[in-house]
Design an enzyme around this catalytic site. Sequence first.
Site, short mmCIF file in Angstrom:
data_model
loop_
_atom_site.label_atom_id
_atom_site.label_comp_id
_atom_site.label_asym_id
_atom_site.label_seq_id
_atom_site.Cartn_x
_atom_site.Cartn_y
_atom_site.Cartn_z
CE LYS A 22 -1.78 1.63 4.05
NZ LYS A 22 -1.34 3.03 4.20
CG ASN A 23 2.46 2.75 3.54
OD1 ASN A 23 1.28 3.01 3.33
ND2 ASN A 23 2.98 2.68 4.75
CB CYS A 116 -4.28 11.42 11.52
SG CYS A 116 -3.85 9.71 11.53
NE ARG A 121 0.30 10.53 10.06
CZ ARG A 121 0.06 9.36 9.48
NH1 ARG A 121 -1.11 8.82 9.57
NH2 ARG A 121 0.98 8.76 8.78
CG ASP A 305 3.12 1.86 9.48
OD1 ASP A 305 2.70 2.74 10.25
OD2 ASP A 305 3.28 2.07 8.26
NE ARG A 397 -6.87 4.58 5.90
CZ ARG A 397 -5.97 5.23 6.64
NH1 ARG A 397 -6.21 5.46 7.90
NH2 ARG A 397 -4.84 5.64 6.11
#
Length: 417
Positions: A22-23, A116, A121, A305, A397
């Site tokens: 994803k990233n 967030c 952020r 993460d 997500r």
Amino acid sequence: MKKLEVFGATKPKGQIKISGSKNASLPILAATLLSDKKISLTNLPKVKDIETMILLLKSLGSSIEDNKKILTINNNKQIKTFAAYSLVKTMRAGILVLGPLIAKFGKAKVSLPGGCAIGTRPVDIHLQALSKLGVKYKIIQGYVHANAPKGLVGANIKFPKISVGATENLIIASCLAKGKTTLSNCAIEPEIKDLVNFLIKMGCNIKWTSNRTIKIEGIKNLSEIKYKVMPDRIEAGTYLIAAALTEGNLKIVGIDPKIINTEINIIKKLGAKIIQKKNEILIQGSKKIKSINIKTSPYPGFPTDLQAQMMVLLCKANKKSYIREEIFENRFMHVAELNRMGAKISINGNKATIEGNIKFEAAELMATDLRASVSLILAALTAKGKSVINRIYHLDRGYEDIEKKLKKVGAKIRRVN
Ligand code: UD1
């Protein structure tokens, strides 16, 4: 609203294939805005954040064809330079369209990302660095209004702090800036290397000159390309932790173990047996889990993460462990829910103290962010009985087919409305 029901306890056994990252996909999708040639991407994960980025590109005017396995993007029509709040608010990576839009079209109006759960952020580092390339900007009513009437001009930029997103935005923008740009104190996450490989394949002139320094010589014309996105190292780390936690026996396929060396070494130290092969990792969880002290840090350090997932594993250690969260100021939202399952975790500032020897109890739970959601699933896998996890849209997500993948290795998990 959808929920997940998990029936524990399970010892997962079998094979799990890792999806595309994803990233890595998010900045690569944003970078397609640099080009008006056809770009074909494979191995994009089917997750909500990618859908949102595709919607954002479509809202800008990109023609996108999704042919199940191949996403074809064409930016040969009129592209708009306005990225709306409605699309950027749910996903901070929306700010990544700012770099390519300003580089290619000399102007952009991009919504600031929404607040967030895991921290404020900000995007100040992105904006300050872009201004060194000649971008003038103002923030008006939640939008960055950026202009570079004479185009971007290369510069020497040292990031004041390591930021994944700012490094990505600046690498992308510098590809079309006039002359040479040097970016130092860059983030060097494998996803950034993947973005650079993608840009080089399109014809961009980029060289890593030392560990955290990159030199870019601006160009004008890019080529039509096909590109396969790298696998998701956070997904792989999550399933390794699942096995270590449950005495599971998993074969994780489709990922080069070298890119998650730090995580593998820590999980080994905790007691799991791991065999690394060329593109797969075999793991056998152990009954005894050792304690450890870790802190999150930019790559190649331990990733923030995976902090929530690691915390679940440390609840099972034979002694007390500590985790220091060094990246985000408020990334302990999972702690209250884990404590409701019987964990004994206390927080002091950015430091969590985790008591070991915990037997998780099944409970009804609330997911608070993407990685927190998956940490609750992990804990629920070890808890006898039925756990219910609410607000799983967070999970969607970033984890492709998580129920399918876990079911295939023996977990009892289902989605209910
Ligand atoms: C990316 C990842 C995210 C991961 C994070 C850290 C994507 C889409 N997301 O997020 O999953 O958790 O890296 O590895 O790839 N900061 C500032 N000002 C800025 C930018 C950042 O103060 O302009 C701060 C942030 O608040 C944070 C730290 O710097 O405390 C690191 O953030 P950054 O590396 O930029 O994370 P993201 O790119 O948002």
